[in-house]
Design a protein around this motif. Structure first.
Motif, mmCIF file in Angstrom:
data_model
loop_
_atom_site.group_PDB
_atom_site.id
_atom_site.type_symbol
_atom_site.label_atom_id
_atom_site.label_comp_id
_atom_site.label_asym_id
_atom_site.label_seq_id
_atom_site.Cartn_x
_atom_site.Cartn_y
_atom_site.Cartn_z
ATOM 1 N N SER A 1 0.845 -1.196 0.000
ATOM 2 C CA SER A 1 0.000 0.000 0.000
ATOM 3 C C SER A 1 0.877 1.241 0.000
ATOM 4 N N ASP A 2 0.229 2.378 -0.283
ATOM 5 C CA ASP A 2 0.902 3.663 -0.140
ATOM 6 C C ASP A 2 0.231 4.495 0.949
ATOM 7 N N GLY A 3 -0.584 3.859 1.757
ATOM 8 C CA GLY A 3 -1.311 4.547 2.808
ATOM 9 C C GLY A 3 -2.746 4.841 2.416
ATOM 10 N N GLU A 4 -3.019 4.924 1.125
ATOM 11 C CA GLU A 4 -4.377 5.191 0.643
ATOM 12 C C GLU A 4 -4.862 4.093 -0.294
ATOM 13 N N ILE A 5 -3.987 3.611 -1.136
ATOM 14 C CA ILE A 5 -4.327 2.596 -2.125
ATOM 15 C C ILE A 5 -3.658 1.290 -1.711
ATOM 16 N N TRP A 6 -4.424 0.218 -1.773
ATOM 17 C CA TRP A 6 -3.926 -1.099 -1.382
ATOM 18 C C TRP A 6 -3.889 -2.024 -2.583
ATOM 19 N N GLY A 7 -2.989 -3.002 -2.526
ATOM 20 C CA GLY A 7 -2.909 -3.967 -3.607
ATOM 21 C C GLY A 7 -2.193 -5.226 -3.170
ATOM 22 N N GLU A 8 -2.128 -6.166 -4.081
ATOM 23 C CA GLU A 8 -1.430 -7.423 -3.854
ATOM 24 C C GLU A 8 -0.593 -7.743 -5.085
ATOM 25 N N VAL A 9 0.471 -8.492 -4.839
ATOM 26 C CA VAL A 9 1.376 -8.845 -5.924
ATOM 27 C C VAL A 9 1.770 -10.313 -5.772
ATOM 28 N N LEU A 10 1.891 -10.990 -6.908
ATOM 29 C CA LEU A 10 2.378 -12.354 -6.957
ATOM 30 C C LEU A 10 3.777 -12.306 -7.537
ATOM 31 N N LEU A 11 4.734 -12.804 -6.779
ATOM 32 C CA LEU A 11 6.145 -12.730 -7.166
ATOM 33 C C LEU A 11 6.719 -14.126 -7.363
ATOM 34 N N LYS A 12 7.708 -14.202 -8.235
ATOM 35 C CA LYS A 12 8.564 -15.377 -8.329
ATOM 36 C C LYS A 12 9.850 -15.023 -7.592
ATOM 37 N N TYR A 13 10.414 -15.987 -6.902
ATOM 38 C CA TYR A 13 11.723 -15.745 -6.308
ATOM 39 C C TYR A 13 12.641 -16.907 -6.642
ATOM 40 N N PHE A 14 13.917 -16.574 -6.723
ATOM 41 C CA PHE A 14 14.920 -17.563 -7.087
ATOM 42 C C PHE A 14 16.071 -17.462 -6.095
#
Length: 166
Positions: A134-147
């Motif tokens: 979030s940035d304090g006002e807008i929220w979100g989700e992310v799907l990441l790959k990690y290696f």
């Protein structure tokens, strides 16, 4: 007269003792039944919560043996312990929050005055991470790959990101 008074007092004492015993005995039985009912409810609640937690952790590196086995190799020098890997990956990802333009692994550019930072991270398996940002006002989700690279560094790649409407 003195004898009859003593007899009446003895009978009164015996009846009082009998009624007191009967009352206290029924009270103890009532409390035992109430305790058993409460204990049964608590056990059922605990079982239900444990089952929900197990379902929630189904997609988790801590519970996924196939994903854990991915980090075990034939060469014992290259074996990565997933218990130690989880906090390292989480910390590494959260370290990017200090970037002046926000965490680059949110998959979003800075929209307003505030930068996007990752708040919560869940490592799903040996390849995927889901994170809340979030940035304090807008929220979100992310799907990441990690290696986990050969030199034991960790690299990330944004797979998909979404923002929620205000």
């Amino acid at each position: 007269m003195k004898r009859s008074l003593l007899l009446y007092l003895t009978i009164l004492f015996a009846l009082t003792t009998l009624f007191t015993y009967a009352f206290l005995n029924s009270e103890v039985q009532f409390e035992q039944k109430r305790f058993e009912k409460t204990t049964t409810k608590l056990r059922d609640s605990l079982t239900a919560v444990s089952n929900k937690l197990a379902d929630a952790n189904y997609f988790s590196l801590e519970k996924n043996e196939n994903a854990q086995n991915y980090f075990d190799s034939q060469n014992s020098n290259k074996t990565i312990q997933y218990e130690k890997l989880i906090p390292v990956v989480t910390e590494k990802l959260l370290d990017y929050n200090s970037n002046p333009k926000g965490n680059p692994y949110t998959g979003q550019d800075q929209i307003g005055a505030n930068k996007f930072i990752i708040n919560k991270v869940k490592i799903l398996n040996h390849r995927w991470i889901i994170a809340d940002f979030s940035d304090g006002e807008i929220w979100g989700e992310v799907l990441l790959k990690y290696f986990v690279n050969d030199d034991e560094t960790i690299s990330f790649e944004v797979n998909q990101s979404l923002l929620y409407q205000k």
